[in-house]
Design an enzyme around this catalytic site. Structure first.
Site, PDB file in Angstrom:
ATOM      1  N   SER A  37       0.810  -1.223   0.000  1.00  0.00           N
ATOM      2  CA  SER A  37       0.000   0.000   0.000  1.00  0.00           C
ATOM      3  C   SER A  37       0.842   1.271   0.000  1.00  0.00           C
ATOM      4  CB  SER A  37      -0.925   0.020   1.227  1.00  0.00           C
ATOM      5  OG  SER A  37      -0.169  -0.100   2.409  1.00  0.00           O
ATOM      6  N   ASP A 343      -4.484   7.310   8.288  1.00  0.00           N
ATOM      7  CA  ASP A 343      -5.617   6.472   8.705  1.00  0.00           C
ATOM      8  C   ASP A 343      -5.255   5.415   9.737  1.00  0.00           C
ATOM      9  OD1 ASP A 343      -4.069   4.804   7.253  1.00  0.00           O
ATOM     10  OD2 ASP A 343      -5.588   4.238   5.782  1.00  0.00           O
ATOM     11  N   HIS A 346      -1.376   4.262   7.162  1.00  0.00           N
ATOM     12  CA  HIS A 346      -0.694   4.895   6.029  1.00  0.00           C
ATOM     13  C   HIS A 346      -0.372   6.355   6.329  1.00  0.00           C
ATOM     14  CE1 HIS A 346      -3.334   1.599   4.511  1.00  0.00           C
ATOM     15  NE2 HIS A 346      -2.161   1.224   4.030  1.00  0.00           N
TER      16      HIS A 346
END
Ligand SMILES: *[C@@H]1O[C@H](CO)[C@@H](O)[C@H](O)[C@H]1NC(C)=O
Ligand SMILES: *[C@@H]1O[C@H](CO)[C@@H](O)[C@H](O)[C@H]1NC(C)=O
Ligand SMILES: *[C@@H]1O[C@H](CO)[C@@H](O)[C@H](O)[C@H]1NC(C)=O
Ligand SMILES: *[C@@H]1O[C@H](CO)[C@@H](O)[C@H](O)[C@H]1NC(C)=O
Ligand SMILES: *[C@@H]1O[C@H](CO)[C@@H](O)[C@H](O)[C@H]1NC(C)=O
Length: 377
Positions: A37, A343, A346
């Site tokens: 990610s 979040d 991240h």
């Protein structure tokens, strides 16, 4: 000094030797990116139908864009610096994806080790490499059949050869393992993880890749998600409020990753291998956040205000849930530019921009060039 310390000491010496003559040489015709990610530009969303909802993307793209961030990722800023367009995800098929200047195989949740039944992403590093090999074969076949005029859509053989191959993967192998393994078991598994990494890198080399740009893993113990899960007992935290064992695993991984880079370079002198120390950049940002214009080093921006760091695994950013009979929505904070964390897992666009700017100074990369093998100096 036991043998473990000797190895660590050699690696430290090696960093100092190399810190002398750095500069970022950044002109490549194409970029091929592999990862999780940290650099997913829409792959998990495209490949698994994973729904990334607002307020993801609100700061820059105005739509979630498949990125796990409020805006741009480190890889986006690096593409900007190379004056190349943002990378399309390999599996993006709608909206005129253009792959002339590269392709992004990174998918959120991916690990270096092959995915298991419980993995978020089935696209482990080995699968990403196979996707690349297919992409390369099809692109070259397409150009051969359809003619050179289509090189505005896919990379030419020359681009594959001169392109930059970027990697940012390993975080999920380590962080994910803490849910079921002890620190010692995780430390013992690092060589196996890196062997899998080596297998993939060698396949890329065999296909003609020569420029390798390898990010190490960040201070995983500082992520709110990790602190919420493993740091409830203050004795587990370091002076920054990060979970020590996770950062210890990340450091051990990074030392061995750097050794791998040197070994690989030694075996393949015609390859350029750049190792980028993301861990140091991110740790410095978290420790000295106010110096860089941030107000919150660890607290998540997007959440409902619950648990200490605005992170609750039951209510992901952008979602609404009923908890104890109360409707709760995890929303973005008012000003994400003063938060390092977006979040819980991240980084914010603001943090990514800072990290990319530091990468671009060249102060955090060791480029193993030509036939010099600094490891042996
Ligand atoms: C390695 O990098 C140097 C400097 O950036 C460049 O001149 C050389 O062409 C690169 N080698 C390969 C094989 O791409
Ligand atoms: C924070 O900044 C100080 C002073 O520049 C530096 O010595 C220290 O290493 C930094 N902390 C981290 C974790 O990088
Ligand atoms: C819900 O209730 C549990 C148990 O009483 C409590 O621990 C938890 O903090 C509550 N959660 C919220 C979001 O209020
Ligand atoms: C965010 O902004 C709103 C409206 O300006 C304000 O009412 C609220 O207190 C702010 N929240 C925080 C956490 O600063
Ligand atoms: C790189 O590091 C050196 C030595 O710490 C420092 O003097 C220089 O300002 C740094 N360069 C940039 C562009 O930050």
């Amino acid at each position: 000094m036991d043998s473990k310390n000797v190895v660590a000491f050699q690696v430290v010496t090696f960093c100092i030797c190399l810190a002398v003559a750095n500069s970022v040489e950044f002109s490549y015709p194409a970029v091929f990116n592999f990862g999780d990610s940290n650099s997913d530009t829409g792959e998990l969303a495209a490949g698994m139908g994973f729904l990334v909802v607002p307020p993801y993307g609100k700061n820059y793209f105005k739509t979630p864009s498949g990125r796990f961030c409020d805006g741009r990722l480190i890889v986006d800023f690096l593409m900007d610096a190379m004056k190349l367009p943002f990378l399309n995800a390999y599996m993006d098929s709608v909206g005129l994806p253009n792959f002339q200047h590269g392709c992004n195989f990174a998918a959120a949740g991916s690990t270096i080790l092959p995915a298991t039944a419980t993995s978020i992403s089935p696209f482990g590093f080995g699968v990403q490499v196979f996707q690349f090999l297919r992409f390369r074969a099809l692109a070259l076949q397409f150009l051969q059949v359809s003619g050179k005029k289509f090189d505005q859509y896919v990379p030419t053989e020359d681009y594959f050869e001169k392109g930059l191959y970027m990697f940012d993967i390993g975080q999920n192998d380590l962080a994910g393992a803490f849910y079921s393994k002890t620190l010692d078991q995780i430390l013992a598994s690092i060589p196996t993880i890196l062997l899998e990494f080596e297998t993939g890198i060698k396949k890329l080399y065999d296909s003609g890749a020569r420029n390798f740009w390898i990010h190490n893993t960040g201070p995983l113990g500082c992520l709110p998600q990790i602190v919420a899960k493993f740091g409830t007992n203050p004795s587990k935290l370091d002076e920054l409020g990060c979970v020590s064992s996770l950062n210890q695993a990340a450091t051990a991984f990074n030392i061995q990753l750097q050794s791998f880079c040197s070994k690989f370079k030694g075996q393949y002198p015609d390859a350029n291998v750049t190792h980028v120390d993301i861990f140091t950049i991110k740790s410095n940002l978290i420790a000295n956040y106010s110096k860089y214009g941030f107000e919150q080093p660890i607290m998540a921006c997007c959440g409902y205000g619950g648990p200490p760091l605005n992170f609750d695994s039951r209510v992901s950013c952008g979602l609404t849930k009923i908890l104890n009979g109360t409707t709760i929505t995890a929303k973005g904070c008012n000003d994400s530019s003063v938060y390092v964390n977006w979040d819980g897992t991240h980084y914010t666009e603001a943090a990514n921009q800072y990290v990319a700017s530091q990468v671009l100074t060249g102060n955090y990369s060791n480029t193993l060039l030509g036939d010099k093998i600094p490891f042996l100096l």
